[in-house]
Scaffold this active site. Structure first.
Site, PDB file in Angstrom:
ATOM      1  N   SER A 107      48.924  41.056  37.077  1.00  0.00           N
ATOM      2  CA  SER A 107      47.664  40.900  36.334  1.00  0.00           C
ATOM      3  C   SER A 107      47.878  41.177  34.842  1.00  0.00           C
ATOM      4  O   SER A 107      48.690  42.029  34.469  1.00  0.00           O
ATOM      5  CB  SER A 107      46.656  41.913  36.894  1.00  0.00           C
ATOM      6  OG  SER A 107      45.560  42.065  36.028  1.00  0.00           O
ATOM      7  N   TYR A 130      44.200  36.438  31.621  1.00  0.00           N
ATOM      8  CA  TYR A 130      42.808  36.470  31.167  1.00  0.00           C
ATOM      9  C   TYR A 130      42.820  35.949  29.749  1.00  0.00           C
ATOM     10  O   TYR A 130      43.708  36.317  28.964  1.00  0.00           O
ATOM     11  CB  TYR A 130      42.253  37.898  31.180  1.00  0.00           C
ATOM     12  CG  TYR A 130      41.797  38.373  32.531  1.00  0.00           C
ATOM     13  CD1 TYR A 130      40.875  37.651  33.268  1.00  0.00           C
ATOM     14  CD2 TYR A 130      42.284  39.560  33.061  1.00  0.00           C
ATOM     15  CE1 TYR A 130      40.448  38.092  34.513  1.00  0.00           C
ATOM     16  CE2 TYR A 130      41.860  40.014  34.301  1.00  0.00           C
ATOM     17  CZ  TYR A 130      40.943  39.275  35.018  1.00  0.00           C
ATOM     18  OH  TYR A 130      40.522  39.709  36.238  1.00  0.00           O
ATOM     19  N   THR A 156      42.667  32.999  35.489  1.00  0.00           N
ATOM     20  CA  THR A 156      41.441  33.422  36.181  1.00  0.00           C
ATOM     21  C   THR A 156      40.229  32.897  35.419  1.00  0.00           C
ATOM     22  O   THR A 156      40.108  33.113  34.212  1.00  0.00           O
ATOM     23  CB  THR A 156      41.390  34.962  36.281  1.00  0.00           C
ATOM     24  OG1 THR A 156      42.503  35.391  37.058  1.00  0.00           O
ATOM     25  CG2 THR A 156      40.106  35.420  36.959  1.00  0.00           C
ATOM     26  N   LYS A 252      42.330  30.058  39.245  1.00  0.00           N
ATOM     27  CA  LYS A 252      41.769  31.022  40.203  1.00  0.00           C
ATOM     28  C   LYS A 252      40.287  31.256  39.927  1.00  0.00           C
ATOM     29  O   LYS A 252      39.893  31.419  38.771  1.00  0.00           O
ATOM     30  CB  LYS A 252      42.533  32.350  40.075  1.00  0.00           C
ATOM     31  CG  LYS A 252      42.017  33.477  40.962  1.00  0.00           C
ATOM     32  CD  LYS A 252      42.994  34.649  40.956  1.00  0.00           C
ATOM     33  CE  LYS A 252      42.533  35.769  41.866  1.00  0.00           C
ATOM     34  NZ  LYS A 252      41.513  36.608  41.266  1.00  0.00           N
ATOM     35  N   HIS A 276      36.699  36.483  43.429  1.00  0.00           N
ATOM     36  CA  HIS A 276      37.238  37.708  42.825  1.00  0.00           C
ATOM     37  C   HIS A 276      37.016  38.917  43.751  1.00  0.00           C
ATOM     38  O   HIS A 276      36.657  40.015  43.304  1.00  0.00           O
ATOM     39  CB  HIS A 276      36.565  37.941  41.466  1.00  0.00           C
ATOM     40  CG  HIS A 276      37.482  38.545  40.443  1.00  0.00           C
ATOM     41  ND1 HIS A 276      38.058  37.839  39.431  1.00  0.00           N
ATOM     42  CD2 HIS A 276      37.919  39.817  40.273  1.00  0.00           C
ATOM     43  CE1 HIS A 276      38.799  38.631  38.682  1.00  0.00           C
ATOM     44  NE2 HIS A 276      38.744  39.840  39.182  1.00  0.00           N
TER      45      HIS A 276
HETATM   46  C1  GLV Z   1      39.590  42.891  37.229  1.00  0.00           C
HETATM   47  O1  GLV Z   1      40.486  42.172  37.447  1.00  0.00           O
HETATM   48  C2  GLV Z   1      38.701  43.441  38.186  1.00  0.00           C
HETATM   49  O2  GLV Z   1      38.248  42.737  39.098  1.00  0.00           O
HETATM   50  O3  GLV Z   1      38.427  44.631  38.071  1.00  0.00           O
END
Ligand code: GLV
Length: 388
Positions: A107, A130, A156, A252, A276
């Site tokens: 990430s 991100y 994402t 994503k 998510h």
């Molecule tokens: C970030 O990726 C989250 O979902 O906290």
């Protein structure tokens, strides 16, 4: 060493060994957590067809995701703050994934940096991006992922603003934790976590701290996303990011057939049907319920993966038999990591693999590539009949 037979065992250990703030961070959905709950409970609605007297020798769960060989159709999802669940958590998860033969996705909001993970592994991993308002910083991140030889960029799309998770606000989530009376009282019960954390390579967001200037609070995910994430991200910008990256791109956070068609237009190599983990739009459909309409819209033109809700090999089998080419686990491996570090991630992968393999055999299939709707009993109206 306790006997681990399923992912729920790892979850119990995770809860007992990791500071409450980080366990809660992993175990939260946004607002009422309806979508978070349904991501898992909707899998239970699908039943399996038991078949017998089929030679079950020579079974294989091996397949490919975006043209890369995988030991089973499961990748480790990007999870923010993984290195707070266990010291050097990203390095340990990436090493476990590499040894098992499944992709690891790092990430942007990780504790170990891209370079830390590259140094600690020998095979390419995937990098999740991100997008930020600071485009120079985004370009530097992309370059760093290229230099680290990452073999896919996972962009994402469903977190330009952060869904509200009540517990994170109440706990004052930060990395590293701020030492308030409440946090100290909880840390006092998590000695081994603390001792290991003192020896960790990093305790701050490794892709951020030291790489951007003038941040007001780089320890808070909430503050960082509110201040830095780019709320103007659109399909044109996504197309430009793809061009800048120049390699395989996975998009994503697709939960709607119309968005899946847009993803196809910008040339995604794969899309991930995901909400998510129920952490963003509460009230959205679970991923497994959204999957069929997306497959119908684009499934013959782009690789469709599924994330959110997978807690067992049976869930993997259901998603793959439904038509997904791959799946992602997030919480399922985080439980293992929090429970016992790298061996815990390996244990999570072993549990899921064993469940997938045994379920496949009892469904009368010997090869994961042969799984299909013939193995499933899907309730009528599974996707829901909604008014226009
Ligand atoms: C970030 O990726 C989250 O979902 O906290």
């Amino acid at each position: 060493m306790p006997v681990i037979t399923n992912i729920a065992d790892l979850k119990r250990l995770h809860a007992s060994r990791v500071p409450r703030m980080f366990y809660d961070y992993a175990e939260s959905g946004s607002w009422t957590e309806q979508t978070f709950r349904e991501n898992t409970s909707d899998f239970d609605q699908i039943r399996l067809r038991q078949r017998v007297a089929v030679d079950m020798t020579g079974r294989s769960t091996a397949t490919q995701m975006i043209g890369q060989d995988v030991a089973m159709p499961v990748a480790l999802a990007p999870v923010g703050l993984t290195g707070m669940q266990h010291a050097d958590g990203e390095i340990k998860a990436a090493r476990a994934a590499e040894a098992f033969g499944v992709p690891y996705t790092l990430s942007t909001m990780s504790i170990n940096s891209i370079e830390d993970v590259a140094e600690a592994t020998t095979k390419p991993f995937w990098f999740q991006l991100y997008t930020m308002k600071d485009t120079d910083y985004v370009s530097r991140l992309i370059q760093r992922a290229k230099d680290a030889k990452c073999s896919a960029l996972v962009i994402t799309l469903d977190l330009q603003i952060l869904g509200q998770r009540h517990k994170d606000l109440k706990n004052g989530l930060s990395a590293p934790p701020k030492l308030t009376v409440k946090t100290l009282a909880n840390l006092a019960t998590k000695w081994s976590w603390g001792i290991e954390m003192l020896r960790a390579q990093r305790r701050e967001f490794g892709n951020i701290v030291g790489h951007v200037d003038g941040i007001s609070d780089a320890s808070s995910l909430g503050a960082w996303t509110a201040e830095q994430f780019d709320p103007s991200l659109d399909w044109d910008k996504i197309a430009k990011l793809k061009e800048e990256w120049g390699g395989k791109v996975i998009l994503k956070g697709i939960l709607d057939a119309e968005d899946a068609k847009m993803a196809l237009k910008v040339g995604a190599d794969a899309i991930i049907v995901s909400n998510h983990g129920g952490r963003q739009l509460d009230g959205a459909l679970s991923s497994i319920r959204a999957l069929p309409s997306i497959l119908e819209a684009v499934g013959d033109q782009v690789e469709v993966h599924l994330d959110s809700g997978i807690r067992s090999g049976q869930d993997v089998l259901k998603a793959v038999a439904m038509g997904a080419k791959g799946t992602y686990i997030g919480r399922a491996y985080i439980y293992g990591l929090g429970a016992m570090g790298q061996p815990g991630v390996t244990e999570a992968l072993n549990v899921i693999h064993k469940e997938l393999d045994t379920t496949m055999a009892l469904c009368g299939e010997v090869n994961v590539a042969d799984l299909g709707r013939q193995n499933l009993l899907v309730p009528q109206d599974f996707e829901g009949r909604w008014q226009d």
